[in-house]
Design a protein around this motif. Structure first.
Motif, PDB file in Angstrom:
ATOM      1  N   VAL A 206       2.296   2.987 -14.775  1.00  0.00           N
ATOM      2  CA  VAL A 206       0.842   2.870 -14.892  1.00  0.00           C
ATOM      3  C   VAL A 206       0.490   1.601 -15.669  1.00  0.00           C
ATOM      4  O   VAL A 206       0.954   1.401 -16.795  1.00  0.00           O
ATOM      5  CB  VAL A 206       0.235   4.099 -15.602  1.00  0.00           C
ATOM      6  CG1 VAL A 206      -1.277   3.934 -15.731  1.00  0.00           C
ATOM      7  CG2 VAL A 206       0.560   5.380 -14.840  1.00  0.00           C
ATOM      8  N   LEU A 207      -0.320   0.749 -15.057  1.00  0.00           N
ATOM      9  CA  LEU A 207      -0.865  -0.431 -15.730  1.00  0.00           C
ATOM     10  C   LEU A 207      -2.302  -0.114 -16.111  1.00  0.00           C
ATOM     11  O   LEU A 207      -3.182  -0.044 -15.252  1.00  0.00           O
ATOM     12  CB  LEU A 207      -0.803  -1.647 -14.804  1.00  0.00           C
ATOM     13  CG  LEU A 207      -1.500  -2.922 -15.292  1.00  0.00           C
ATOM     14  CD1 LEU A 207      -0.956  -3.362 -16.646  1.00  0.00           C
ATOM     15  CD2 LEU A 207      -1.369  -4.037 -14.262  1.00  0.00           C
ATOM     16  N   ILE A 236       0.232   2.803 -10.124  1.00  0.00           N
ATOM     17  CA  ILE A 236      -1.218   2.582 -10.094  1.00  0.00           C
ATOM     18  C   ILE A 236      -1.603   1.568 -11.160  1.00  0.00           C
ATOM     19  O   ILE A 236      -0.962   1.469 -12.207  1.00  0.00           O
ATOM     20  CB  ILE A 236      -2.014   3.891 -10.291  1.00  0.00           C
ATOM     21  CG1 ILE A 236      -1.746   4.504 -11.667  1.00  0.00           C
ATOM     22  CG2 ILE A 236      -1.705   4.896  -9.190  1.00  0.00           C
ATOM     23  CD1 ILE A 236      -2.681   5.645 -12.006  1.00  0.00           C
ATOM     24  N   SER A 237      -2.652   0.823 -10.864  1.00  0.00           N
ATOM     25  CA  SER A 237      -3.138  -0.203 -11.790  1.00  0.00           C
ATOM     26  C   SER A 237      -4.639  -0.058 -11.965  1.00  0.00           C
ATOM     27  O   SER A 237      -5.358   0.262 -11.015  1.00  0.00           O
ATOM     28  CB  SER A 237      -2.835  -1.607 -11.248  1.00  0.00           C
ATOM     29  OG  SER A 237      -1.461  -1.815 -11.081  1.00  0.00           O
ATOM     30  N   THR A 256       1.990  -3.057  -6.828  1.00  0.00           N
ATOM     31  CA  THR A 256       1.507  -1.708  -7.106  1.00  0.00           C
ATOM     32  C   THR A 256       1.230  -0.984  -5.800  1.00  0.00           C
ATOM     33  O   THR A 256       1.111  -1.614  -4.742  1.00  0.00           O
ATOM     34  CB  THR A 256       0.240  -1.756  -7.985  1.00  0.00           C
ATOM     35  OG1 THR A 256      -0.128  -0.434  -8.381  1.00  0.00           O
ATOM     36  CG2 THR A 256      -0.917  -2.391  -7.244  1.00  0.00           C
ATOM     37  N   SER A 257       1.125   0.350  -5.865  1.00  0.00           N
ATOM     38  CA  SER A 257       0.832   1.099  -4.650  1.00  0.00           C
ATOM     39  C   SER A 257      -0.655   1.398  -4.506  1.00  0.00           C
ATOM     40  O   SER A 257      -1.121   1.713  -3.414  1.00  0.00           O
ATOM     41  CB  SER A 257       1.621   2.413  -4.610  1.00  0.00           C
ATOM     42  OG  SER A 257       1.195   3.301  -5.627  1.00  0.00           O
ATOM     43  N   GLU A 258      -1.420   1.300  -5.603  1.00  0.00           N
ATOM     44  CA  GLU A 258      -2.860   1.530  -5.502  1.00  0.00           C
ATOM     45  C   GLU A 258      -3.562   1.012  -6.755  1.00  0.00           C
ATOM     46  O   GLU A 258      -3.036   1.140  -7.865  1.00  0.00           O
ATOM     47  CB  GLU A 258      -3.164   3.024  -5.315  1.00  0.00           C
ATOM     48  CG  GLU A 258      -4.516   3.288  -4.688  1.00  0.00           C
ATOM     49  CD  GLU A 258      -4.580   4.639  -3.996  1.00  0.00           C
ATOM     50  OE1 GLU A 258      -4.333   4.693  -2.771  1.00  0.00           O
ATOM     51  OE2 GLU A 258      -4.866   5.635  -4.671  1.00  0.00           O
ATOM     52  N   ILE A 259      -4.737   0.411  -6.556  1.00  0.00           N
ATOM     53  CA  ILE A 259      -5.574  -0.030  -7.669  1.00  0.00           C
ATOM     54  C   ILE A 259      -6.696   0.979  -7.835  1.00  0.00           C
ATOM     55  O   ILE A 259      -7.453   1.241  -6.898  1.00  0.00           O
ATOM     56  CB  ILE A 259      -6.150  -1.436  -7.421  1.00  0.00           C
ATOM     57  CG1 ILE A 259      -5.014  -2.450  -7.272  1.00  0.00           C
ATOM     58  CG2 ILE A 259      -7.075  -1.840  -8.565  1.00  0.00           C
ATOM     59  CD1 ILE A 259      -5.489  -3.847  -6.914  1.00  0.00           C
TER      60      ILE A 259
END
Length: 285
Positions: A206-207, A236-237, A256-259
């Protein structure tokens, strides 16, 4: 995206009789509307009356627009292509009611996809080999000087996927105190001695604010790792985290896989998935 509102109400004037419905409305629906259902990405039953589904669609569109804008602003940010499988796995791991076993299982699947995508951004050299049919094949050779570095402790959840993709890879550790010092207090680090000669895959699922990530990246640079040799992998970010890291380290790559949408007042990613490390390792309440 094609959205199919499954309803038989039409915005046309038809005399309100059974004969009028059977003669005009029903045949038009069967001939022109219903066949398009198979092309829809999302089917919303009850049409405009389904406010919950419509809110979810609006949120999804806002998220995708945000991803598109951030990737245009920062060409070093890469979001893996979304599919129904990826959206389904995100739906599962974000569900607060999911079992620990399923959370770990689907998180591992997503992590593996992110790792594979990240490896695709490593440099390569052309290589020619001979196939079993005695034919020549021109392909590529993998980057040999590589290592992983996990930000303890949630980053450790990504280590197995990295080991599964890169046999015998060295993995270092960085522990940063996240509370009370804006995530800027280094507690512990153990890194390969020749890390300055390697490309580094930095691991943290997690970002959020980006403070801990920046501290870890700064340490790697102090150890002699070129900024352009670091690829930061996460599930995720938050937009705030992407801004924070990308502005400070424009040559670093983020995969990433999703923002997600944003951070809340407690600096948690929204909609997010909670405390990833606690949920993954089973230490949540």
């Amino acid at each position: 995206m094609v959205i199919y509102f499954y309803t038989r109400v039409f915005c046309v004037y038809v005399k309100a009789t059974t004969l009028g419905y059977a003669k005009f409305v029903k045949p038009a629906f069967d001939d022109f509307v219903h066949p398009s259902k198979k092309y829809a990405d999302v089917i919303i039953p009850r049409g405009g009356d389904n406010h919950v589904a419509i809110d979810l669609i609006v949120q999804h569109i806002h998220t995708k627009l945000g991803q598109h804008d951030l990737c245009k602003i920062y060409p070093n940010v890469y979001v893996i292509q979304s599919t129904f499988q990826i959206r389904g796995m995100h739906t599962l791991i974000r569900d607060k009611e999911i079992s620990k076993h399923d959370f770990v299982f689907y998180s591992d699947r997503l992590i593996r996809l992110v790792v594979e995508h990240g490896l695709g951004h490593l440099p390569f050299t052309e290589k020619q080999i001979v196939t079993p049919t005695a034919s020549l094949y021109t392909g590529v050779d993998f980057c040999k000087k590589l290592c992983g570095v996990s930000i303890v402790r949630s980053g450790e959840s990504m280590e197995n996927a990295l080991r599964a993709c890169c046999k015998g890879i060295k993995i270092g550790k960085i522990l940063i105190h996240r509370d009370g010092d804006n995530g800027k207090q280094l507690i512990y680090e153990k890194l390969p001695k020749d890390i300055s000669e390697r490309h580094v895959l930095l691991l943290d699922p997690v970002l959020a604010t980006g403070n801990s990530a920046n501290q870890a990246i700064e340490l790697l640079i102090q150890k002699g790792v070129p900024e352009s040799h670091i690829i930061f992998l996460n599930l995720i970010s938050a937009p705030e985290g992407i801004h924070c890291v990308s502005k400070r380290f424009p040559s670093l790559k983020i995969v990433t896989s999703e923002i997600d949408v944003a951070l809340n007042e407690e600096f948690r990613v929204i909609p997010g998935l909670g405390e990833f490390g606690d949920r993954y390792f089973g230490t949540d309440d």
